[in-house]
Design an enzyme around this catalytic site. Structure first.
Site, PDB file in Angstrom:
ATOM      1  N   GLU A  84       0.815  -1.217   0.000  1.00 10.40           N
ATOM      2  CA  GLU A  84       0.000   0.000   0.000  1.00 10.40           C
ATOM      3  C   GLU A  84       0.847   1.266   0.000  1.00 10.40           C
ATOM      4  O   GLU A  84       0.337   2.351   0.291  1.00 10.40           O
ATOM      5  CB  GLU A  84      -0.930  -0.005   1.216  1.00 10.40           C
ATOM      6  CG  GLU A  84      -1.886  -1.196   1.226  1.00 10.40           C
ATOM      7  CD  GLU A  84      -2.750  -1.249   2.474  1.00 10.40           C
ATOM      8  OE1 GLU A  84      -3.899  -0.773   2.405  1.00 10.40           O
ATOM      9  OE2 GLU A  84      -2.272  -1.768   3.493  1.00 10.40           O
ATOM     10  N   ASP A 128       6.249 -27.791 -28.590  1.00 15.44           N
ATOM     11  CA  ASP A 128       7.432 -28.443 -28.067  1.00 15.44           C
ATOM     12  C   ASP A 128       7.319 -28.465 -26.544  1.00 15.44           C
ATOM     13  O   ASP A 128       6.269 -28.114 -25.988  1.00 15.44           O
ATOM     14  CB  ASP A 128       8.719 -27.758 -28.536  1.00 15.44           C
ATOM     15  CG  ASP A 128       8.772 -26.286 -28.147  1.00 15.44           C
ATOM     16  OD1 ASP A 128       7.959 -25.844 -27.292  1.00 15.44           O
ATOM     17  OD2 ASP A 128       9.633 -25.560 -28.679  1.00 15.44           O
TER      18      ASP A 128
END
Length: 436
Positions: free
Chosen positions: A160, A391
């Site tokens: 924050e 792949d």
């Protein structure tokens, strides 16, 4: 310590749901806690946060800590998610930090019966890395006070402030040092409202900036330190589409969790990161992504941003104000391929995974996967198809949504029926097995 590997049982958290711990002027001040802890299935969050900070009035927080201990002791054993109370803390206020410490002692006291069901504490308003260490030290003291194993209580922090954002970059060098127990860290949660205040940001409407960089930085820090990133609250609770879009944007940067303010948001956030039950095609309609309607095996666009007409000698394709003349159906198919994308279903993903696994077993390192469809625009139908090489790297990247599903299935048995209803028993069983 290998930071890139997760250090907690949960590898994904979709939902972070907060609940006030005490309310004044009602017969039972813990009523909302009692209601939240009974949530099950898709309405129950992965992480429930009895919120003894912002959601609870300052003069009710002592009672709130008592309520957490009482309610969790009574019903925590049956709650399907993890329980992480948020206590008060502030990087600039020793008094606030001490109050949070006292509340942790109250909640964790074995005589109150709650600690065996509590997984950790959420610490708000942290500052630089030394402040994170203070919170960690307080939790270590709580563990030693009650004879608990050091590091057994997780710690999540809410980002924050600018100082907290910068502190995330120091986690890799700090975690694992002998002078702290920061390996207990679990979630990095963005708190955009207080972050906006800390940054002194101004927008013309008074609304929150998007803070995409903060979300990216939090996701990156979580990945680098073996933690889980969670986005902050989306306070327009009626804007389901906007909430879904926020989740989708977050997912694309590796932030699969989001704060939920209502059980309705919990349901949306629990389901959104999972692959859909049915695959569908999207088309880029002059900058707007539109889902095509599937009709008898044909994917139909019925909007007015794209027009297609068959003419002598070819096809006239209009996308917004852009006109494209295609001399053949093959040329038109190539143009449409640039506009469409397919969103695979869980069944599609599992099929592809199984096909690649079989090819790999047969000694093949890469195979081509074909995706085809018939697209219809203004009554004109065009067959399109594309090949994608798979792949090992492709396989591992596309395992992420499956691993998410497997994590949910393992940790949330209360959602098994919901998942079977969504995907079918067959797809669920195959999704559990793929990759193992």
């Amino acid at each position: 310590m290998t930071l890139d590997k997760r250090t907690h049982d949960r590898t994904f958290v979709r939902t972070f749901f907060t609940t006030p711990t005490a309310e004044k002027g009602v017969e039972d001040s813990a009523k909302k806690l009692r209601s939240a802890i009974e949530l099950r299935g898709m309405q129950a969050p992965d992480v429930w946060v009895p919120d003894n900070e912002d959601a609870t009035a300052p003069n009710m927080r002592d009672e709130g800590a008592e309520n957490i201990a009482e309610v969790v002791a009574e019903s925590g054993a049956d709650f399907p998610g993890e329980i992480h109370p948020r206590v008060v803390w502030h990087r600039d206020s020793p008094e606030t930090r001490y109050q949070g410490f006292q509340h942790m002692l109250e909640i964790a006291d074995p005589e109150n019966g709650a600690i065996e069901h509590i997984d950790g504490f959420v610490i708000p308003e942290v500052g630089d890395i030394d402040d994170w260490k203070k919170a960690d030290e307080f939790i270590t003291i709580v563990e030693n006070e009650y004879g608990l194993e050091e590091g057994s209580i997780a710690m999540s922090v809410i980002i924050e402030s600018g100082s907290a954002e910068l502190a995330m970059g120091k986690l890799r060098e700090e975690m694992g040092k002998a002078d702290n127990n920061l390996e207990r860290l679990f979630l990095l949660v963005d708190g955009e409202v207080d972050y906006t205040k800390d940054m002194r940001a101004i927008t013309p409407t008074g609304g929150l900036p998007e803070w995409k960089e903060l979300r990216h930085n939090t996701s990156r820090a979580a990945s680098a330190a073996g933690l889980i990133s969670v986005d902050g609250p989306y306070d327009d609770i009626r804007d389901v589409e906007g909430y879904h879009d926020r989740i989708t944007a977050n997912n694309a940067m590796g932030m699969l969790g989001i704060w939920s303010l209502t059980p309705g948001q919990v349901v949306e956030a629990n389901k959104s990161p999972l692959p859909p039950a049915t695959g569908y095609w999207l088309i880029d309609a002059d900058g707007r992504e539109v889902e095509l309607e599937s009709e008898d095996g044909v994917e139909v666009y019925s909007g007015d941003r794209i027009e297609l007409e068959e003419e002598d000698g070819g096809y006239e394709l209009e996308v917004g104000s852009t006109e494209i003349f295609c001399e053949s159906e093959e040329e038109l198919a190539d143009e449409l391929l640039d506009l469409v994308d397919y969103v695979p279903s869980m069944d599609d993903i599992v099929d592809s995974m199984e096909e690649f696994e079989a090819a790999k077993e047969a000694g093949k390192g890469a195979i081509a996967m074909t995706r085809a469809a018939t697209i219809e625009i203004d009554g004109v139908q065009v067959d399109v198809s594309s090949d994608r090489m798979w792949d090992e790297a492709t396989y591992q990247a596309l395992m992420t949504p499956v691993k998410l599903f497997q994590d949910v299935y393992e940790n949330r048995p209360d959602q098994h029926d919901d998942l079977a209803d969504l995907y079918s028993e067959d797809v669920v069983e195959r999704a559990i097995e793929v990759g193992n």
